[in-house]
Design a protein around this motif. Structure first.
Motif, PDB file in Angstrom:
ATOM      1  N   LEU A  11       0.800  -1.228   0.000  1.00 34.66           N
ATOM      2  CA  LEU A  11       0.000   0.000   0.000  1.00 34.66           C
ATOM      3  C   LEU A  11       0.826   1.267   0.000  1.00 34.66           C
ATOM      4  O   LEU A  11       0.330   2.326  -0.285  1.00 34.66           O
ATOM      5  N   GLY A  12       2.072   1.198   0.368  1.00 31.67           N
ATOM      6  CA  GLY A  12       2.823   2.439   0.398  1.00 31.67           C
ATOM      7  C   GLY A  12       4.254   2.257   0.824  1.00 31.67           C
ATOM      8  O   GLY A  12       4.731   1.151   1.022  1.00 31.67           O
ATOM      9  N   LEU A  13       4.930   3.360   0.982  1.00 31.45           N
ATOM     10  CA  LEU A  13       6.333   3.367   1.327  1.00 31.45           C
ATOM     11  C   LEU A  13       6.538   4.368   2.434  1.00 31.45           C
ATOM     12  O   LEU A  13       5.931   5.430   2.429  1.00 31.45           O
ATOM     13  N   GLN A  14       7.386   4.039   3.403  1.00 33.15           N
ATOM     14  CA  GLN A  14       7.600   4.947   4.529  1.00 33.15           C
ATOM     15  C   GLN A  14       9.089   5.136   4.743  1.00 33.15           C
ATOM     16  O   GLN A  14       9.862   4.189   4.684  1.00 33.15           O
ATOM     17  N   LEU A  33      18.092  19.511  14.334  1.00 30.38           N
ATOM     18  CA  LEU A  33      18.253  18.585  13.221  1.00 30.38           C
ATOM     19  C   LEU A  33      16.922  18.183  12.589  1.00 30.38           C
ATOM     20  O   LEU A  33      16.865  17.829  11.426  1.00 30.38           O
ATOM     21  N   ARG A  34      15.852  18.239  13.375  1.00 31.37           N
ATOM     22  CA  ARG A  34      14.558  17.764  12.878  1.00 31.37           C
ATOM     23  C   ARG A  34      14.103  18.493  11.608  1.00 31.37           C
ATOM     24  O   ARG A  34      13.703  17.845  10.640  1.00 31.37           O
ATOM     25  N   PRO A  35      14.154  19.833  11.545  1.00 28.57           N
ATOM     26  CA  PRO A  35      13.720  20.502  10.305  1.00 28.57           C
ATOM     27  C   PRO A  35      14.551  20.109   9.087  1.00 28.57           C
ATOM     28  O   PRO A  35      14.019  19.953   7.986  1.00 28.57           O
ATOM     29  N   ALA A  36      15.869  19.915   9.300  1.00 27.68           N
ATOM     30  CA  ALA A  36      16.725  19.534   8.177  1.00 27.68           C
ATOM     31  C   ALA A  36      16.365  18.145   7.666  1.00 27.68           C
ATOM     32  O   ALA A  36      16.282  17.914   6.455  1.00 27.68           O
ATOM     33  N   LEU A  37      16.146  17.216   8.588  1.00 27.78           N
ATOM     34  CA  LEU A  37      15.777  15.865   8.189  1.00 27.78           C
ATOM     35  C   LEU A  37      14.414  15.851   7.495  1.00 27.78           C
ATOM     36  O   LEU A  37      14.238  15.208   6.470  1.00 27.78           O
ATOM     37  N   ASN A  38      13.450  16.579   8.058  1.00 27.27           N
ATOM     38  CA  ASN A  38      12.117  16.645   7.445  1.00 27.27           C
ATOM     39  C   ASN A  38      12.179  17.223   6.041  1.00 27.27           C
ATOM     40  O   ASN A  38      11.455  16.791   5.145  1.00 27.27           O
ATOM     41  N   ASP A  39      13.047  18.227   5.857  1.00 26.21           N
ATOM     42  CA  ASP A  39      13.214  18.835   4.545  1.00 26.21           C
ATOM     43  C   ASP A  39      13.747  17.814   3.535  1.00 26.21           C
ATOM     44  O   ASP A  39      13.271  17.734   2.397  1.00 26.21           O
ATOM     45  N   SER A  75       9.415  12.797  12.476  1.00 26.76           N
ATOM     46  CA  SER A  75      10.646  12.609  11.704  1.00 26.76           C
ATOM     47  C   SER A  75      10.499  11.482  10.694  1.00 26.76           C
ATOM     48  O   SER A  75      11.461  10.797  10.376  1.00 26.76           O
ATOM     49  N   SER A  76       9.288  11.287  10.192  1.00 23.82           N
ATOM     50  CA  SER A  76       9.100  10.252   9.173  1.00 23.82           C
ATOM     51  C   SER A  76       8.188  10.778   8.076  1.00 23.82           C
ATOM     52  O   SER A  76       7.385  11.677   8.288  1.00 23.82           O
ATOM     53  N   GLY A  77       8.346  10.212   6.909  1.00 25.20           N
ATOM     54  CA  GLY A  77       7.509  10.575   5.773  1.00 25.20           C
ATOM     55  C   GLY A  77       6.925   9.335   5.147  1.00 25.20           C
ATOM     56  O   GLY A  77       7.546   8.269   5.177  1.00 25.20           O
ATOM     57  N   THR A  78       5.766   9.470   4.590  1.00 23.86           N
ATOM     58  CA  THR A  78       5.093   8.336   3.969  1.00 23.86           C
ATOM     59  C   THR A  78       4.671   8.701   2.553  1.00 23.86           C
ATOM     60  O   THR A  78       4.066   9.741   2.338  1.00 23.86           O
TER      61      THR A  78
END
Length: 196
Positions: A11-14, A33-39, A75-78
């Motif tokens: 169904l998807g990728l994370q 570091l969180r904003p840089a990683l999210n970017d 800190s994760s993207g889907t």
């Protein structure tokens, strides 16, 4: 340390990221570091969306829309590609007639005839008889968009490779931003529930 996991199912990728500074407890991310990683995660996943569309359309004769969705939480993207199973009319097909059987081609170059197929006009769906008798009957469907993007090994592997390449291109820039922090890149690829 920087840890990025890539996981993929039907169904998807994370992508999950975990960064922490020297001396900090593992699993706790430095607020700078969180904003840089999210970017990085957002940029890589957004760039992967047209690649997903292209790979699905190249491999399949699907005529509908392929609409991957990107969602960033913490800190994760889907990257999710989902949908219901598609009627056979959304793929390349030829209607059955008295002189010929129905022909369908879901994967490009791998078409075939479907014996005893007919259109139930009231429902707009094609069915086929499983035996010579009138019953049982079964509706004719192709795969869902999620199955085309995630369960097909050729498509799924190429999507993972594209995202991994994007992360590797972004890592030097991210390393400059985090300066004194140490890091490694790890990817875990799960396709159809098994690790590749």
């Amino acid at each position: 340390m920087r840890l990025i996991d890539i996981m993929m199912s039907g169904l998807g990728l994370q992508i999950k990221g975990d960064m922490y500074a020297k001396g900090e407890r593992r699993g706790r991310m430095s607020s700078s570091l969180r904003p840089a990683l999210n970017d990085v995660i957002r940029k890589v996943l957004t760039r992967a969306k047209p690649q997903v569309r292209s790979l699905v359309k190249t491999r399949y004769t699907y005529k509908g829309a392929v609409s991957p969705k990107v969602r960033i939480t913490g800190s994760s993207g889907t990257l999710t590609v989902s949908g219901r199973r598609n009627r056979i009319q959304r793929f390349q097909y030829k209607r059955p007639s008295k002189k010929r059987q129905m022909y369908a081609e879901v994967v490009r170059g791998q078409g075939g005839t479907i014996p005893r197929a007919w259109l139930w006009r009231g429902r707009g769906t094609y069915y086929r008889r499983l035996t010579e008798a009138r019953r049982p009957i079964k509706s004719i469907y192709g795969p869902s968009v999620g199955e085309m993007a995630g369960k097909e090994p050729e498509v799924a592997t190429r999507i993972i490779d594209h995202i991994t390449q994007g992360i590797n291109e972004e890592m030097p820039r991210l390393a400059e931003m985090i300066g004194g922090h140490i890091g490694t890149l790890m990817t875990e690829q799960f396709i159809g529930g098994s690790m590749v």
